[in-house]
Write an enzyme that holds these catalytic residues in place. Structure first.
Site, PDB file in Angstrom:
ATOM      1  N   ARG A 126     -85.925 -21.118  49.204  1.00 14.37           N
ATOM      2  CA  ARG A 126     -85.456 -21.996  48.186  1.00 14.37           C
ATOM      3  C   ARG A 126     -84.679 -21.323  47.144  1.00 14.37           C
ATOM      4  O   ARG A 126     -83.804 -21.985  46.634  1.00 14.37           O
ATOM      5  CB  ARG A 126     -86.728 -22.232  47.413  1.00 14.37           C
ATOM      6  CG  ARG A 126     -87.878 -22.979  48.257  1.00 14.37           C
ATOM      7  CD  ARG A 126     -89.023 -23.235  47.634  1.00 14.37           C
ATOM      8  NE  ARG A 126     -89.773 -24.189  48.342  1.00 14.37           N
ATOM      9  CZ  ARG A 126     -90.760 -24.900  47.790  1.00 14.37           C
ATOM     10  NH1 ARG A 126     -91.134 -24.801  46.651  1.00 14.37           N
ATOM     11  NH2 ARG A 126     -91.644 -25.594  48.722  1.00 14.37           N
ATOM     12  N   ASP A 155     -96.442 -30.997  31.850  1.00 18.54           N
ATOM     13  CA  ASP A 155     -96.076 -29.926  33.138  1.00 18.54           C
ATOM     14  C   ASP A 155     -94.944 -29.120  32.684  1.00 18.54           C
ATOM     15  O   ASP A 155     -94.136 -29.390  31.630  1.00 18.54           O
ATOM     16  CB  ASP A 155     -95.496 -30.734  34.234  1.00 18.54           C
ATOM     17  CG  ASP A 155     -95.702 -30.282  35.492  1.00 18.54           C
ATOM     18  OD1 ASP A 155     -96.614 -30.430  36.278  1.00 18.54           O
ATOM     19  OD2 ASP A 155     -94.839 -29.259  35.873  1.00 18.54           O
TER      20      ASP A 155
END
Ligand SMILES: C[S@@+](CC[C@H](N)C(=O)[O-])C[C@H]1O[C@@H](n2cnc3c(N)ncnc32)[C@H](O)[C@@H]1O
Length: 289
Positions: free
Chosen positions: A51, A161
């Site tokens: 990633r 979030d």
């Protein structure tokens, strides 16, 4: 992070640049822990490497050490947000863990309906770690099924979030056909509008009016005033180390109205329950006592 760092998610492990050394992996996981409370085990190193490589390519950086120096600069908060976004998992679905929504309708909703019916007090619900929005929209659908004019009452669902990228998607409220497959046909027809080719569905205004999206790190200060009837914080705490988890129990307790409910994910538990001020009210459901 387990879910998003799971090989099942399909990360491409091929790398353009150098390998991530154990030393650099530790530095990255330290930042993830400090920034977001994320506990990333050594077993996830290959996925972290995969990633991060993508992020390095996007920035035109060749070496992990160079990236770590950049992301560690005190003034580089933006890149630390990017890093957390890269490392978090955003897997979600509509009406995930259906039994929570049944419990909500049967036990939490009557309390909320009484407040809204008397117009005596506002009612607030919190989806903490809402990812791409399926959780708060599912709660909203549950409310609207019971009270079709709920959006014109003093009812709000806060959806927060840490990841601004996923929050943007949540606020857009557009989902693929596969993603809406978990929504009962009647709710889908009532609350979503299909694109002409039916490949995507957009949340209608009535649904959206009930939900407010906000960026919030659970380990920072919570700016909300007032207390919540229910908090859904599901499949978020599993990514935190024990210390960060333990610090959240009293904060959730304070954020709930007396008798309010906390819903956790299927593999999450309040530990220790004794002395937490909560009692068990069902599978991964807790009530403020
Ligand atoms: C697997 S998703 C859970 C989504 C939804 N609650 C559900 O159960 O379907 C986990 C979410 O937690 C968020 N998250 C991770 N660390 C966080 C933190 N420190 N503060 C707030 N949200 C966080 C991630 O960005 C991600 O969107």
């Amino acid at each position: 992070m387990t879910e998003r760092l799971d090989p099942m998610v399909g990360d491409n492990l091929e790398l353009a640049g150098s390998a991530l050394s154990d030393h650099d992996f530790r530095l990255i996981t330290r930042i993830a822990l400090d920034e977001a409370g994320l506990a990333i085990p050594q077993t996830k190193k290959a996925l972290v490497q995969s990633r991060l490589s993508r992020r390095l390519r996007a920035l035109g950086i060749g070496e992990f050490a160079e990236y770590i120096a950049l992301v560690s600069l005190p003034e580089n908060r933006e890149e630390r947000r990017e890093l957390v976004s890269v490392l978090t998992t955003n897997v979600s679905s509509f009406f995930r863990e259906r039994h929570h929504f049944d419990h909500f309708s049967q036990t939490v909703w009557p309390r909320i309906a009484a407040k809204l019916g008397n117009r005596t007090a506002p009612a607030r619900i919190w989806s903490a770690g809402c990812s791409s929005g399926q959780e708060p929209y599912s709660i909203a659908m549950e409310c609207l099924r019971a009270m079709p004019d709920a959006a014109s009452r003093d009812l709000l669902i806060l959806a927060s979030d840490i990841d601004p990228v996923i929050l943007q998607r949540a606020a857009e409220g557009r989902y693929t056909q596969a993603e809406v497959s978990g929504i009962p046909e009647r709710d889908l027809r009532t609350h979503f509008t299909p694109a002409p080719d039916k490949t995507s569905y957009s949340a209608n205004d009535t649904l959206r009016r009930l939900v407010r999206f906000r960026e919030l790190n659970l380990h920072s200060a919570w700016p909300m005033r007032g207390q919540f009837e229910a908090i859904f914080c599901r499949n978020v705490l599993i990514y935190f180390d024990e210390d960060h988890q333990r610090r959240l129990w009293p904060r959730f307790h304070d954020a709930l109205v007396p008798g309010g409910f906390l819903f956790l994910g299927h593999s999450e538990r309040i530990h220790p329950l004794e002395g937490s001020g909560f009692t068990s009210a069902g599978v991964t459901i807790y009530r403020k006592s």
